[in-house]
Write a protein that holds these residues in place. Sequence first.
Motif, PDB file in Angstrom:
ATOM      1  N   ASN A  67     -22.894  -9.758   2.370  1.00  0.00           N
ATOM      2  CA  ASN A  67     -22.644  -9.360   3.756  1.00  0.00           C
ATOM      3  C   ASN A  67     -21.307  -8.672   3.963  1.00  0.00           C
ATOM      4  O   ASN A  67     -21.090  -8.064   5.020  1.00  0.00           O
ATOM      5  CB  ASN A  67     -22.728 -10.574   4.687  1.00  0.00           C
ATOM      6  CG  ASN A  67     -24.139 -11.067   4.871  1.00  0.00           C
ATOM      7  OD1 ASN A  67     -25.101 -10.355   4.576  1.00  0.00           O
ATOM      8  ND2 ASN A  67     -24.296 -12.293   5.342  1.00  0.00           N
ATOM      9  N   ASN A  68     -20.388  -8.773   2.993  1.00  0.00           N
ATOM     10  CA  ASN A  68     -19.062  -8.186   3.243  1.00  0.00           C
ATOM     11  C   ASN A  68     -18.639  -7.133   2.232  1.00  0.00           C
ATOM     12  O   ASN A  68     -17.656  -6.426   2.454  1.00  0.00           O
ATOM     13  CB  ASN A  68     -17.988  -9.287   3.308  1.00  0.00           C
ATOM     14  CG  ASN A  68     -17.764 -10.003   1.980  1.00  0.00           C
ATOM     15  OD1 ASN A  68     -17.900  -9.433   0.908  1.00  0.00           O
ATOM     16  ND2 ASN A  68     -17.375 -11.270   2.040  1.00  0.00           N
ATOM     17  N   ILE A  69     -19.368  -6.986   1.114  1.00  0.00           N
ATOM     18  CA  ILE A  69     -18.874  -6.136   0.037  1.00  0.00           C
ATOM     19  C   ILE A  69     -18.759  -4.674   0.457  1.00  0.00           C
ATOM     20  O   ILE A  69     -17.759  -4.010   0.174  1.00  0.00           O
ATOM     21  CB  ILE A  69     -19.753  -6.291  -1.223  1.00  0.00           C
ATOM     22  CG1 ILE A  69     -19.145  -5.520  -2.398  1.00  0.00           C
ATOM     23  CG2 ILE A  69     -21.190  -5.893  -0.961  1.00  0.00           C
ATOM     24  CD1 ILE A  69     -19.805  -5.810  -3.724  1.00  0.00           C
ATOM     25  N   LEU A  70     -19.737  -4.147   1.171  1.00  0.00           N
ATOM     26  CA  LEU A  70     -19.678  -2.751   1.576  1.00  0.00           C
ATOM     27  C   LEU A  70     -18.569  -2.530   2.592  1.00  0.00           C
ATOM     28  O   LEU A  70     -17.821  -1.551   2.512  1.00  0.00           O
ATOM     29  CB  LEU A  70     -21.024  -2.300   2.155  1.00  0.00           C
ATOM     30  CG  LEU A  70     -21.089  -0.848   2.624  1.00  0.00           C
ATOM     31  CD1 LEU A  70     -20.733   0.112   1.498  1.00  0.00           C
ATOM     32  CD2 LEU A  70     -22.463  -0.527   3.192  1.00  0.00           C
ATOM     33  N   ALA A  71     -18.418  -3.450   3.541  1.00  0.00           N
ATOM     34  CA  ALA A  71     -17.365  -3.312   4.551  1.00  0.00           C
ATOM     35  C   ALA A  71     -15.980  -3.313   3.915  1.00  0.00           C
ATOM     36  O   ALA A  71     -15.093  -2.545   4.314  1.00  0.00           O
ATOM     37  CB  ALA A  71     -17.479  -4.439   5.577  1.00  0.00           C
ATOM     38  N   LEU A  72     -15.767  -4.150   2.891  1.00  0.00           N
ATOM     39  CA  LEU A  72     -14.467  -4.211   2.238  1.00  0.00           C
ATOM     40  C   LEU A  72     -14.173  -2.935   1.456  1.00  0.00           C
ATOM     41  O   LEU A  72     -13.049  -2.428   1.476  1.00  0.00           O
ATOM     42  CB  LEU A  72     -14.402  -5.433   1.316  1.00  0.00           C
ATOM     43  CG  LEU A  72     -14.396  -6.791   2.027  1.00  0.00           C
ATOM     44  CD1 LEU A  72     -14.503  -7.921   1.016  1.00  0.00           C
ATOM     45  CD2 LEU A  72     -13.144  -6.950   2.882  1.00  0.00           C
ATOM     46  N   PHE A  73     -15.165  -2.386   0.773  1.00  0.00           N
ATOM     47  CA  PHE A  73     -14.934  -1.144   0.037  1.00  0.00           C
ATOM     48  C   PHE A  73     -14.754   0.040   0.976  1.00  0.00           C
ATOM     49  O   PHE A  73     -14.024   0.990   0.651  1.00  0.00           O
ATOM     50  CB  PHE A  73     -16.060  -0.894  -0.959  1.00  0.00           C
ATOM     51  CG  PHE A  73     -15.824  -1.528  -2.294  1.00  0.00           C
ATOM     52  CD1 PHE A  73     -15.104  -0.880  -3.272  1.00  0.00           C
ATOM     53  CD2 PHE A  73     -16.286  -2.804  -2.553  1.00  0.00           C
ATOM     54  CE1 PHE A  73     -14.860  -1.466  -4.509  1.00  0.00           C
ATOM     55  CE2 PHE A  73     -16.051  -3.413  -3.776  1.00  0.00           C
ATOM     56  CZ  PHE A  73     -15.346  -2.734  -4.757  1.00  0.00           C
ATOM     57  N   LEU A  74     -15.367  -0.009   2.144  1.00  0.00           N
ATOM     58  CA  LEU A  74     -15.144   1.058   3.123  1.00  0.00           C
ATOM     59  C   LEU A  74     -13.732   0.990   3.702  1.00  0.00           C
ATOM     60  O   LEU A  74     -13.178   2.014   4.092  1.00  0.00           O
ATOM     61  CB  LEU A  74     -16.188   0.976   4.240  1.00  0.00           C
ATOM     62  CG  LEU A  74     -17.603   1.440   3.846  1.00  0.00           C
ATOM     63  CD1 LEU A  74     -18.570   1.224   4.995  1.00  0.00           C
ATOM     64  CD2 LEU A  74     -17.596   2.914   3.433  1.00  0.00           C
ATOM     65  N   LEU A  75     -13.135  -0.198   3.745  1.00  0.00           N
ATOM     66  CA  LEU A  75     -11.727  -0.292   4.143  1.00  0.00           C
ATOM     67  C   LEU A  75     -10.847   0.475   3.164  1.00  0.00           C
ATOM     68  O   LEU A  75      -9.859   1.102   3.553  1.00  0.00           O
ATOM     69  CB  LEU A  75     -11.278  -1.759   4.199  1.00  0.00           C
ATOM     70  CG  LEU A  75     -11.787  -2.627   5.336  1.00  0.00           C
ATOM     71  CD1 LEU A  75     -11.180  -4.014   5.233  1.00  0.00           C
ATOM     72  CD2 LEU A  75     -11.490  -2.009   6.695  1.00  0.00           C
ATOM     73  N   LEU A  76     -11.197   0.434   1.875  1.00  0.00           N
ATOM     74  CA  LEU A  76     -10.429   1.167   0.867  1.00  0.00           C
ATOM     75  C   LEU A  76     -10.705   2.666   0.957  1.00  0.00           C
ATOM     76  O   LEU A  76      -9.808   3.481   0.767  1.00  0.00           O
ATOM     77  CB  LEU A  76     -10.785   0.658  -0.533  1.00  0.00           C
ATOM     78  CG  LEU A  76     -10.671  -0.847  -0.766  1.00  0.00           C
ATOM     79  CD1 LEU A  76     -11.033  -1.185  -2.203  1.00  0.00           C
ATOM     80  CD2 LEU A  76      -9.280  -1.350  -0.427  1.00  0.00           C
ATOM     81  N   PHE A  77     -11.955   3.023   1.239  1.00  0.00           N
ATOM     82  CA  PHE A  77     -12.316   4.444   1.356  1.00  0.00           C
ATOM     83  C   PHE A  77     -11.580   5.089   2.529  1.00  0.00           C
ATOM     84  O   PHE A  77     -11.050   6.198   2.420  1.00  0.00           O
ATOM     85  CB  PHE A  77     -13.829   4.579   1.523  1.00  0.00           C
ATOM     86  CG  PHE A  77     -14.297   6.006   1.622  1.00  0.00           C
ATOM     87  CD1 PHE A  77     -14.359   6.814   0.493  1.00  0.00           C
ATOM     88  CD2 PHE A  77     -14.673   6.537   2.844  1.00  0.00           C
ATOM     89  CE1 PHE A  77     -14.789   8.133   0.576  1.00  0.00           C
ATOM     90  CE2 PHE A  77     -15.108   7.851   2.937  1.00  0.00           C
ATOM     91  CZ  PHE A  77     -15.158   8.650   1.803  1.00  0.00           C
ATOM     92  N   TYR A  78     -11.549   4.386   3.663  1.00  0.00           N
ATOM     93  CA  TYR A  78     -10.813   4.866   4.837  1.00  0.00           C
ATOM     94  C   TYR A  78      -9.474   4.137   4.912  1.00  0.00           C
ATOM     95  O   TYR A  78      -9.167   3.464   5.884  1.00  0.00           O
ATOM     96  CB  TYR A  78     -11.622   4.625   6.113  1.00  0.00           C
ATOM     97  CG  TYR A  78     -12.966   5.310   6.137  1.00  0.00           C
ATOM     98  CD1 TYR A  78     -13.060   6.682   6.339  1.00  0.00           C
ATOM     99  CD2 TYR A  78     -14.140   4.589   5.975  1.00  0.00           C
ATOM    100  CE1 TYR A  78     -14.294   7.326   6.368  1.00  0.00           C
ATOM    101  CE2 TYR A  78     -15.381   5.222   6.010  1.00  0.00           C
ATOM    102  CZ  TYR A  78     -15.447   6.582   6.202  1.00  0.00           C
ATOM    103  OH  TYR A  78     -16.670   7.207   6.238  1.00  0.00           O
ATOM    104  N   SER A  79      -8.678   4.262   3.853  1.00  0.00           N
ATOM    105  CA  SER A  79      -7.445   3.477   3.752  1.00  0.00           C
ATOM    106  C   SER A  79      -6.421   3.831   4.827  1.00  0.00           C
ATOM    107  O   SER A  79      -5.537   3.027   5.126  1.00  0.00           O
ATOM    108  CB  SER A  79      -6.819   3.657   2.365  1.00  0.00           C
ATOM    109  OG  SER A  79      -6.538   5.032   2.117  1.00  0.00           O
ATOM    110  N   ASP A  80      -6.521   5.032   5.406  1.00  0.00           N
ATOM    111  CA  ASP A  80      -5.593   5.421   6.470  1.00  0.00           C
ATOM    112  C   ASP A  80      -6.068   4.961   7.840  1.00  0.00           C
ATOM    113  O   ASP A  80      -5.308   5.026   8.816  1.00  0.00           O
ATOM    114  CB  ASP A  80      -5.398   6.940   6.480  1.00  0.00           C
ATOM    115  CG  ASP A  80      -4.703   7.436   5.217  1.00  0.00           C
ATOM    116  OD1 ASP A  80      -3.889   6.674   4.665  1.00  0.00           O
ATOM    117  OD2 ASP A  80      -4.976   8.569   4.783  1.00  0.00           O
ATOM    118  N   ASP A  81      -7.324   4.527   7.935  1.00  0.00           N
ATOM    119  CA  ASP A  81      -7.844   4.051   9.216  1.00  0.00           C
ATOM    120  C   ASP A  81      -7.285   2.670   9.531  1.00  0.00           C
ATOM    121  O   ASP A  81      -6.851   1.928   8.643  1.00  0.00           O
ATOM    122  CB  ASP A  81      -9.370   3.999   9.180  1.00  0.00           C
ATOM    123  CG  ASP A  81      -9.994   5.384   9.246  1.00  0.00           C
ATOM    124  OD1 ASP A  81      -9.218   6.373   9.249  1.00  0.00           O
ATOM    125  OD2 ASP A  81     -11.227   5.474   9.285  1.00  0.00           O
TER     126      ASP A  81
END
Length: 259
Positions: A67-81
Amino acid sequence: MMIQGKSCTLTVAKDGEYYPLPYSEETVRQASKGYALPGCIGIRNREKLVETGKSITGCVVTRLEYNNILALFLLLFYSDDKFDILVDRVCEKLIYKNISVKEFELRAENNEPLYFRFDVKENDDSYVDDWPVTLPALSWSECRTFYYDGHSVIADLKTLTLVYRFELTGKFTEKKKYQITLYFPLNTEHYPTQNKIEKLTIQIDTRNGIWLDLYDLKPLDDMVDINCADTVLCFQKLEVSGAVVFYIRNAEQNTQVVL
């Protein structure tokens, strides 16, 4: 700060979505910032800190789950957000607003859960807010936890005998930097190697089709032995000069996140 009690929760909020985390440790807090005044010569005065404000700092450690793996990797992808962290410690409820990721670490040992740590940094518009009265308690629902298999690491199409531990780190400075450390028993079949690895694959979950690909790995130093009574244990640090690609490919979705 070890979390005590099942009622404590921590939730990442971004773009109107809430992602409760099964966190085991967190140190997100406000730290004092300012300048120091030295003590006077000849007088026993300690150095004094003149506080000019507060800064948000600290880190969060959580298990990787479906439930959280994609959300956590998207935090890294949008690291400036920017995103928010909602902390419910029962005795206090706070929201750390408009923060972002400073650096991260993904680590695991053989047959143990994969753990994800991210350090937070504040921005010009970051602040701490109280928990709104209209916001209900946020609960975490248990789901599939991912366990690491040290026998499923593939280097240039060859499955390694055993990588019993790995640590993948990333820092988001002016230039993104990624590094991985591999721990393994010395094996003449696959090790030692001082050559560049074109592609390294770490399987996260074969059933759900989730894995990591790392490209263009360059050894940073020689292998280091770890004293052991029987098997010779080693570790090696490698710089990831290419891309870090996260995949989810199963019946429900086909997602690729390139860092």
